[in-house]
Design an enzyme around this catalytic site. Structure first.
Site, PDB file in Angstrom:
ATOM      1  CB  CYS A   2      -0.909   0.000   1.229  1.00  0.00           C
ATOM      2  SG  CYS A   2      -1.905  -1.504   1.408  1.00  0.00           S
ATOM      3  CG  ASN A  75       3.778   0.168   2.261  1.00  0.00           C
ATOM      4  OD1 ASN A  75       3.350  -0.763   1.595  1.00  0.00           O
ATOM      5  ND2 ASN A  75       4.905   0.800   1.978  1.00  0.00           N
ATOM      6  N   GLY A  76       2.798  -2.810   3.886  1.00  0.00           N
ATOM      7  CA  GLY A  76       3.660  -3.974   4.034  1.00  0.00           C
ATOM      8  C   GLY A  76       2.907  -5.236   4.367  1.00  0.00           C
ATOM      9  CD  GLU A  77       1.298  -8.546   2.852  1.00  0.00           C
ATOM     10  OE1 GLU A  77       0.691  -8.999   3.850  1.00  0.00           O
ATOM     11  OE2 GLU A  77       0.750  -8.262   1.773  1.00  0.00           O
ATOM     12  CG  ASP A 100      -0.937  -7.865   7.464  1.00  0.00           C
ATOM     13  OD1 ASP A 100      -1.969  -7.309   7.047  1.00  0.00           O
ATOM     14  OD2 ASP A 100       0.124  -7.913   6.815  1.00  0.00           O
ATOM     15  CB  ILE A 291      13.080  -9.487 -19.088  1.00  0.00           C
ATOM     16  CG1 ILE A 291      14.129  -9.031 -18.065  1.00  0.00           C
ATOM     17  CG2 ILE A 291      11.707  -8.994 -18.704  1.00  0.00           C
ATOM     18  CD1 ILE A 291      14.238  -7.529 -17.956  1.00  0.00           C
ATOM     19  CB  SER A 363      12.596 -10.669  -5.548  1.00  0.00           C
ATOM     20  OG  SER A 363      13.187 -10.107  -4.395  1.00  0.00           O
TER      21      SER A 363
END
Length: 643
Positions: A2, A75-77, A100, A291, A363
């Protein structure tokens, strides 16, 4: 994932401007396209943009406790939120959602500012506690999520996930910080806690900030640091087995999602390891994205394909042409301050591709910092061995002279380019490492800047950033020492900034298992010889993965996410860079020695020297001046956009 923003009146008595807060919030719509809400009460206004990942039906923010006396924007997890919710429920807290965010509210009620020590995740959040009249701000341990703030002259305190939300405010001070400019041209980014703007800052990773009324200044508090405390003796096999167990757990935590989930797959060791462990934890095939490049010298797609075939992933790939330089101005507006990592271009493209298939991607970032994977670590350790043979008092004159007289040979193989090595050996350890990571070294910056600009620095030099962290460095050996410096500067300032902005530009959430803080703590305690052994970086990581990945993937030369800057500036961008860098925008700042910029361009484009990195750094600074600093983000214009 977010975007958050807010306004706090530290002096009291001002009415929070609803339209202005709405405008600030709207600038972050790319971070959260699914919903946008604000909350205003006396002295405080909070805004939130939502990207729905968990508890889609009832996780809207700002989110309150039972009596609405505590409110959070986040903002986040928080990956361990279910365990925390169970613990807080037994302590009497009532939950209305299964997200959360609500855990943060009740954790604050129960543990106060120590709540952050209970969270495992990536986060930036702000809590307003009406009963205590306290605004509490926090950023995750390693700086995965961004947090910017500033004080205005009228006593207002502003914060946001990105600088662009602060730039909307008509009273925002756009004065450039000259020390930050010096830092930028040394490192290629502005290190935390500075920003390019003099009176605006980033909250440092692993820090909190608490504000009360009538408080125009507040100091942040560090709640976590990388320990680098040695473990009890582990043999190689034990370390390898425990490494995989711990990483598998870190990956597993990051698979929770109510939306499509996948992974980046470059074909390198780090992303391949994440995909391999995901495949063992998920019932369905992993969605992977990569890519490829038309220039085979930069292309890793063959290695990615080996992993795809081994784990039968649902793979998506697109080819990016090497002349993909149309993003220069777009990148300037994404980062809001100068940012010179050219791999931001392919990072942007792979995020663009991933968003077509998934909303969450895992990632492999953090592997090079954790396991000493960068080539510069190898050269640094060789130099350290040589430094240990002679005291600085002898090394400085001997190698200083050799570095001065030895010719610069950018065209030669690495082992013949001794000038840089001699220059490093003439310095102490921190200076030597600074010299190896600098985009423009001390001599180039001395030539690049004008006399007036040098005077304005009053003796300040960018190496002070590394010196500050080295004073508190807990690492005991030479390799761990520079790993720590990178984790406090390069990781947050460059790598994580790059990934956050590129992913959020496409409303894509990126999760990073290799930066699970418990995993990082454990890795920091492994001996240096398990990370770098006989010039083999990531030694124990690669050994632990031998049964999971092909030998060709594990033991090949590192390529990185590179773009061919040198050929761009001699070919398709030849005239563009001359027109841009020798034009009025840079000249009018008074910061630069324009004669030296022309000399750099002439020598690079003739093939005599490789100045591609300094030229790119200047290009991105010019793009920032043109697209961000001089662009009006006026309140009136923003209101018209919202309306």
């Amino acid at each position: 994932m977010c975007g958050i923003t807010g306004v706090f009146d530290t002096r009291g008595g001002k009415k929070i401007d609803r339209n202005l807060l709405q405008c600030m919030n709207q600038t972050l719509v790319h971070r959260g396209p699914d919903d946008g809400q604000i909350h205003i009460e006396p002295n405080i206004g909070l805004g939130h943009r939502r990207l729905s990942i968990m508890d889609i039906s009832s996780g809207q923010q700002p989110l309150f406790n039972e009596d609405a006396s505590v409110v959070v924007v986040f903002n986040g997890e928080i990956y361990n939120f279910e365990q925390l919710a169970d613990e807080l429920s037994t302590l009497g807290h009532k939950f209305r959602t299964h997200c959360d965010t609500e855990v943060i509210v009740h954790a604050w009620e129960e543990w106060g500012e120590q709540c952050v020590t209970h969270f495992n995740g990536m986060f930036a959040f702000a809590i307003w506690d009406r009963n205590q009249q306290v605004l509490f701000l926090a950023r995750d341990r390693l700086g995965i999520k961004p947090f910017y703030y500033t004080w205005l002259n009228n006593g207002l305190f502003l914060f946001a996930s990105e600088l662009k939300a602060l730039l909307v405010h008509p009273d925002f001070d756009r004065t450039l910080d000259h020390q930050a400019i010096e830092d930028y041209f040394a490192y290629g980014y502005v290190p935390d806690p500075k920003t390019i703007f003099k009176n605006t800052f980033k909250l440092n990773p692993g820090h909190t900030l608490m504000l009360r009324q009538d408080q125009s200044i507040a100091s942040s508090r560090e709640y976590w640091d990388i320990p680098f405390q040695p473990h009890d003796a582990l043999n190689e096999q034990e370390a390898a087995e425990e490494l995989v167990t711990r990483l598998r757990s870190a990956v597993d935590k990051r698979l929770m999602s109510e939306v499509p989930l996948g992974a980046f797959l470059s074909g390198g060791v780090d992303s391949s390891a994440i995909v391999a462990l995901m495949s063992g934890l998920m019932q369905e095939p992993v969605n992977t994205c990569s890519i490829s490049f038309s220039d085979r010298a930069f292309d890793e797609s063959d290695y990615a394909q080996m992993v795809v075939e081994r784990y039968q992933t649902q793979h998506f790939t697109e080819q990016v042409e090497q002349n993909d330089f149309d993003l220069i101005d777009r990148l300037a507006t994404l980062y809001d301050e100068p940012f010179a990592d050219s791999s931001a271009i392919p990072t942007y493209r792979v995020c663009e591709l991933a968003k077509k298939r998934v909303t969450v991607a895992l990632s492999g970032d953090g592997g090079d910092e954790n396991f000493a994977g960068y080539r510069r670590y190898r050269w640094y350790m060789i130099e350290e061995q040589l430094r240990s043979k002679l005291p600085l008092g002898l090394r400085k004159p001997i190698f200083g002279l050799l570095g001065y007289v030895y010719p610069k040979a950018d065209w030669a193989p690495k082992f013949l380019r001794a000038k840089t090595t001699f220059e490093s050996l003439a310095r102490d350890s921190v200076e030597g490492y600074f010299h190896s990571v600098s985009v423009l070294d001390n001599k180039l910056r001395q030539q690049l800047f004008s006399r007036d600009f040098h005077r304005s620095l009053q003796g300040y030099q960018a190496i002070e950033v590394l010196r500050y962290y080295d004073v508190k460095n807990p690492a005991r050996d030479a390799l761990s020492r520079v790993q720590y410096l990178d984790m406090k500067t390069y990781l947050a300032g460059d790598i994580l900034t790059k990934v956050d902005r590129a992913s959020m530009a496409h409303s894509l959430e990126v999760r990073i298992p290799l930066l699970d803080y418990e995993f990082v703590e454990w890795l920091s305690g492994l001996p240096a010889s398990m990370k770098l052994r006989r010039q083999e970086g990531k030694y124990i990581f690669k050994k632990s993965l031998e049964s999971y990945l092909p030998h060709e993937v594990l033991y090949r030369n590192k390529m990185g996410f590179a773009v061919p800057l040198a050929s761009w500036f001699r070919g398709p961008l030849r005239e563009h860079v001359r027109t841009t860098l020798l034009g009025n925008i840079l000249a009018d700042t008074g910061i630069f020695n324009m004669v030296f910029i022309k000399k750099m361009l002439d020598q690079h484009q003739s093939g005599r020297r490789d100045y591609s990195a300094p030229i790119w750094t200047l290009l991105m600074f010019e793009a920032f001046l043109r697209n961000v600093l001089s662009t009006s983000s006026s309140y009136v214009e923003q209101i018209e956009k919202v309306a």
